[in-house]
Design a protein around this motif. Sequence first.
Motif, PDB file in Angstrom:
ATOM      1  N   TYR A 127      -2.181  24.575  81.687  1.00 12.60           N
ATOM      2  CA  TYR A 127      -3.045  23.751  80.852  1.00 12.60           C
ATOM      3  C   TYR A 127      -2.875  24.185  79.404  1.00 12.60           C
ATOM      4  CZ  TYR A 127      -7.201  22.255  78.368  1.00 12.60           C
ATOM      5  OH  TYR A 127      -8.027  21.736  77.418  1.00 12.60           O
ATOM      6  N   LEU A 129      -4.161  23.292  75.249  1.00 14.93           N
ATOM      7  CA  LEU A 129      -5.040  22.560  74.338  1.00 14.93           C
ATOM      8  C   LEU A 129      -4.574  22.866  72.927  1.00 14.93           C
ATOM      9  CD1 LEU A 129      -7.672  21.126  73.384  1.00 14.93           C
ATOM     10  CD2 LEU A 129      -8.827  23.309  73.661  1.00 14.93           C
ATOM     11  N   HIS A 142      -4.612  17.551  74.767  1.00 14.82           N
ATOM     12  CA  HIS A 142      -4.658  18.327  76.007  1.00 14.82           C
ATOM     13  C   HIS A 142      -3.432  17.992  76.824  1.00 14.82           C
ATOM     14  CE1 HIS A 142      -9.101  18.884  75.631  1.00 14.82           C
ATOM     15  NE2 HIS A 142      -9.031  17.691  75.079  1.00 14.82           N
TER      16      HIS A 142
END
Lengths: 210, 164
Positions: A127, A129, A142
């Motif tokens: 992940y 960001l 994102h």
Amino acid sequence: MCRRLTTLLAALLLAESAYARPVSYPGGWTLMQRNNGDRSAIHAHYSPTAFDSFGVYIEKNWDEDVTFTGLQYNRLVKRFNGPSSQANIYAKAGIGQADPFGSAGAELAGFVEFAADWETRRWFTEYRLRTADFADNESVHHSARLGVAPYIGDYGDLHTWFMVEVQNHPDGDKPITTTPLIRLFKGVQMIELGYTVEENEWLANWIVRF
Amino acid sequence: MTIFKTLGAVAALTLFAQPAFAQDADAMDHSKMDHSEMETMDHSKMKTMDHSDMNMMEGMDHSKMDHSGHDHAAKTSDDSNEIISEGTHTVVAKVNGLVCDFCAQALRKVFKKEDAVETISVDLDAGEVRVFLKDGQILSDDRLAKLIRKSGYSLVDITHENGA
Ligand SMILES: [Cu+2]
């Protein structure tokens, strides 16, 4: 722009190969290129330790019609080593100038990025960001990835991953995009090729480590 | 597309320049790291160990050694087995966090810079790093732990194989 970039990297790489042997060389180099529908970027960094790196970062952002040129610092905040897994938390920051396409003047710009991943020899999740401020244009981005290796190769083999990347830019025309991709990894080289369905754009990433 | 031209140019340069890099080892200062778990290890045996009679193993065939559970295909070394087979003391470290070839490369780069180390092999399946020492050389357990940490991984335990 591309010619200048090539020259810069050529100088960097050649200088490196000429001096690496005679002078004591404490760390490793990494060269990354990332190209997709949103941006084309190149990042060359040097790691003084296994826990941080710094280097140059240049990005052409097709979404925001701006070129960013600056310095980037990456920090491995935390690594979790399991018996057959590894998880990492990274913080990254870049500072430099943003030059909107067709404009005369560049402005101070920067971004910060947070990334977390978890992987085994079979599975990969990530992940990221990023928040950026490029010439008064603030953006949040994102992205998440899930990958699986269809076979587990030995050291030195060609390793293959099937992955899917989902991106979300809340302010974008197409807030969510999906990119199936294939990752090929052998020796010090890693190549990714994919296709972003919603935007009809190709993804091509390349990483090499020395 | 110009970006692909750039990619190609850089790729060509990199491949051309690569042999010079391949020799480099990474060295990092991790004096700030926590090594507390190593302090509980017993090094007394190693320090008194006599390596002067290591040549008794001369002529020993590496292929006769017990390598069960150790995959030679996963070896990171480009050195031939013959070079490391004579009088070699081997240390096997069980290591957490090994998931890909980059992990093996990081370890190899760090260990290659260590004087006592002839070569290493990394078994990703077993989570094992096998350190082959040079003739008559020793590598203390705390030094080994430090090198594993420096590479970014976690040491679980250490086994010594004194060429027997
Ligand atoms: Cu790895």
